[in-house]
Design an enzyme around this catalytic site. Sequence first.
Site, PDB file in Angstrom:
ATOM      1  N   SER A   1      -4.490  10.293  15.202  1.00  0.00           N
ATOM      2  CA  SER A   1      -3.129  11.500  14.086  1.00  0.00           C
ATOM      3  C   SER A   1      -3.502  12.213  16.003  1.00  0.00           C
ATOM      4  O   SER A   1      -4.545  12.456  16.502  1.00  0.00           O
ATOM      5  CB  SER A   1      -3.774  11.720  13.187  1.00  0.00           C
ATOM      6  OG  SER A   1      -3.632  10.942  12.106  1.00  0.00           O
TER       7      SER A   1
HETATM    8  C1  LIG Z   1      -2.917   6.741  11.358  1.00  0.00           C
HETATM    9  S1  LIG Z   1      -4.071   6.324  11.151  1.00  0.00           S
HETATM   10  C2  LIG Z   1      -5.061   6.858   9.743  1.00  0.00           C
HETATM   11  C3  LIG Z   1      -5.445   8.265  11.261  1.00  0.00           C
HETATM   12  C4  LIG Z   1      -7.005   8.883  11.375  1.00  0.00           C
HETATM   13  N1  LIG Z   1      -7.629   9.731   9.576  1.00  0.00           N
HETATM   14  C5  LIG Z   1      -7.970   8.983  12.006  1.00  0.00           C
HETATM   15  O1  LIG Z   1      -8.842  10.241  12.374  1.00  0.00           O
HETATM   16  O2  LIG Z   1      -8.598   8.100  12.982  1.00  0.00           O
HETATM   17  C6  LIG Z   1      -3.620   5.032   9.457  1.00  0.00           C
HETATM   18  C7  LIG Z   1      -4.673   4.268   9.228  1.00  0.00           C
HETATM   19  O3  LIG Z   1      -4.191   3.860   8.056  1.00  0.00           O
HETATM   20  C8  LIG Z   1      -4.524   2.980   7.388  1.00  0.00           C
HETATM   21  N2  LIG Z   1      -3.872   2.028   5.782  1.00  0.00           N
HETATM   22  C9  LIG Z   1      -2.850   1.871   5.488  1.00  0.00           C
HETATM   23  N3  LIG Z   1      -2.394   1.761   4.442  1.00  0.00           N
HETATM   24  C10 LIG Z   1      -3.281   1.840   3.571  1.00  0.00           C
HETATM   25  C11 LIG Z   1      -3.833   1.548   2.312  1.00  0.00           C
HETATM   26  N4  LIG Z   1      -2.827   1.284   1.919  1.00  0.00           N
HETATM   27  N5  LIG Z   1      -5.052   2.490   1.605  1.00  0.00           N
HETATM   28  C12 LIG Z   1      -5.569   2.316   3.041  1.00  0.00           C
HETATM   29  N6  LIG Z   1      -5.990   2.186   4.132  1.00  0.00           N
HETATM   30  C13 LIG Z   1      -4.716   2.026   4.990  1.00  0.00           C
HETATM   31  C14 LIG Z   1      -4.178   2.033   7.715  1.00  0.00           C
HETATM   32  O4  LIG Z   1      -4.952   0.259   8.568  1.00  0.00           O
HETATM   33  C15 LIG Z   1      -4.525   3.123   9.574  1.00  0.00           C
HETATM   34  O5  LIG Z   1      -5.714   3.182  10.159  1.00  0.00           O
END
Ligand SMILES: C[S@@+](CC[C@H](N)C(=O)[O-])C[C@H]1O[C@@H](n2cnc3c(N)ncnc32)[C@H](O)[C@@H]1O
Length: 361
Positions: free
Chosen positions: A79
């Site tokens: 992000s």
């Molecule tokens: C914006 S990224 C997170 C960024 C991360 N915190 C970083 O520092 O790189 C969003 C993540 O949320 C995950 N995601 C989407 N739906 C989800 C769910 N229901 N439960 C857990 N993870 C989920 C996606 O696979 C994705 O990898």
Amino acid sequence: MVDVRRHFLDLIRQDGVRLAPELAAAFEAVPREVFVPEGFHRRDGGWVAPADPEFLPTVYRNDVLVTKMNGDVPVSSSSQPSLMAIMLEALDVRPGMRVLEIGAGTGYNAALLATLGAEVTSVDVQEDVAARARSALARAGITGVRVAAGDGYRGDPDSRYDRIIVTVGVAGLSPHWFEQLTPDGLVIAPVEHAGHHPVLSARPGGPMTAAVVCSSGFMSATGPLGARHAGSHPPSAGELAELTEAAPARWSPPLKTTGYRDLWFAAGAWHGRVTLATLPGHLVLLDRDRTGGAVVLPDGSILAGGVEAERYTADAVTLIDRWWRLGRPSMRSWRIDLALDGDPAAPIWVPRGFTIERRET
Ligand SMILES: C[S@@+](CC[C@H](N)C(=O)[O-])C[C@H]1O[C@@H](n2cnc3c(N)ncnc32)[C@H](O)[C@@H]1O
């Protein structure tokens, strides 16, 4: 490298973020490039590989790095650092705290949390993403983070946490998170509202309410966390029918980004058709055909189109007047009452009532 990361801190601060010394030290210590070892997509969609000369300079810009796409849709990323900083500040993490992160992504945010002294569990719904985050954390020499693959809706059923941070856009907050929080715990999560994901903070116990931390736009969660509900606004709209000016500008200079977002938040609280028009990228009251309606620009002018143009223009004028009369309340002025909704088999706490509680402008 030290200079690159110092400059990185300046870029984060330039976005108006106050960095506590511990958080600044964490951003300075954790090598972001280790968390994008195969490269990432630039905003224009192009791929930046580690061997490219622009790789390191781009890694240390204050920008999102998209690491995985599903067709045209980003499904994992690191992000925007200034947003991560605001969310980490709001999380109020202290050494020794147990933190659950929903959305491990690259593992970079979990690494920052661990560097702040937290004991972290991070969950990602995509197994390959979780595996890559695990390897990156190991390569960066970060200890104190466990990465699990699974749907974050369930949280981590066998544990208790002081803090939960959600780094994916959700339609609402899982009731399981509140069961897994200690009594003085805190959830920080970006929750869908009118085509954006304002970051909300909520606590367990007492009435189910939330406060707004800041505005944001995140990718949306899969599964029950992304369910639509009775109060959902329409999804963001693509290209709209031809729009013509329906009301002239009222503000010169136009609202700054924060003021425009504040108006947008209020409009979404008062009107169910408010969402994001991706083209031209503004607040729109979207008609039921999803091809027209009224677009409000930052100078207060209104562009409208489609068969219901007049009706939505009138609604837009009413919303703008109301926000102005109330003294242009900031999005942080609002209290949000939450209600259980979404998938009946896996409900979530969604925004239901909006009240201006503090006079912050
Ligand atoms: C914006 S990224 C997170 C960024 C991360 N915190 C970083 O520092 O790189 C969003 C993540 O949320 C995950 N995601 C989407 N739906 C989800 C769910 N229901 N439960 C857990 N993870 C989920 C996606 O696979 C994705 O990898």
